[in-house]
Write an enzyme that holds these catalytic residues in place. Structure first.
Site, PDB file in Angstrom:
ATOM      1  N   CYS A 111       0.815  -1.205   0.000  1.00 19.32           N
ATOM      2  CA  CYS A 111       0.000   0.000   0.000  1.00 19.32           C
ATOM      3  C   CYS A 111       0.857   1.267   0.000  1.00 19.32           C
ATOM      4  CB  CYS A 111      -0.963  -0.061   1.184  1.00 19.32           C
ATOM      5  SG  CYS A 111      -2.292   1.148   1.150  1.00 19.32           S
ATOM      6  N   HIS A 112       0.871   2.037   1.094  1.00 18.77           N
ATOM      7  CA  HIS A 112       1.665   3.259   1.211  1.00 18.77           C
ATOM      8  C   HIS A 112       3.073   2.995   1.764  1.00 18.77           C
ATOM      9  CE1 HIS A 112      -2.317   5.083   0.814  1.00 18.77           C
ATOM     10  NE2 HIS A 112      -1.723   6.234   0.555  1.00 18.77           N
TER      11      HIS A 112
END
Length: 186
Positions: A111-112
């Site tokens: 994800c991030h």
């Protein structure tokens, strides 16, 4: 999933980790036989973020100041927006991530969390994916960004979002069982 008996894995996280991105790898890797430690900046517990609000707390097994990459076979970096943003300004966290990479161990980010890879200088020249909102950040960091469920490049595993967790965790197990990875210059 492949057996991870006898393997040790660190999950580096702090407050604001995406709940499923820490809990699913933690539980699945333990179920596969690995010893998995949640490593964080402070003792006690860290609180997750569950989609749109604060989630459950997870106990910290080892503080970052007491952790050594030498003690582990792999590193998992859960995302969420808050968690990697807080960690990428912590020099000890970046040094921990770099140590795994330098030692040719598996590094997995979802994800991030590739923000940490960019900040640690690992993203440059590597094939990876991430949550779509940080695609430009990854490209600006010199990564070869792919819109794919899971991307692997010489022991670096990235996944774009929580919907891909099972494939992400299976790839972690596969890469750990392959052993250390030679890393050609990017």
């Amino acid at each position: 999933m492949q057996s991870l008996s006898g393997k040790k894995i660190a999950i580096l996280a702090t407050h604001g980790f995406e709940q499923s991105e820490l809990e699913v790898p933690l539980n699945d890797l333990r179920d596969a036989g690995a010893q998995v430690h949640v490593v964080s900046l402070e003792e006690g517990q860290i609180k997750g973020w569950d989609e749109s609000d604060w989630g459950r707390a997870v106990p910290v097994d080892v503080t970052l100041s007491d952790a050594s990459a030498a003690d582990y076979d792999a590193l998992v970096l859960p995302g969420g927006q808050i968690n990697p943003d807080l960690l990428r300004v912590e020099e000890k966290a970046l040094d921990f991530v770099k140590a795994f990479w330098t030692d040719k161990k598996v590094v997995a980010a979802i994800c991030h969390a590739p923000w940490l890879l960019a900040e640690a200088g690992i993203a440059k020249g590597r094939k990876l994916t991430s949550y779509k909102s940080i695609r430009t950040d990854m490209i600006n960091a010199g990564a070869e960004w792919h819109d794919a469920e899971v991307v692997t490049d010489q022991g670096l595993i990235t996944s774009r979002n929580p919907g891909d967790l099972k494939a992400f965790v299976a790839k972690i197990a596969e890469e750990i069982n392959e052993g250390r990875h030679e890393r050609r210059a990017a």
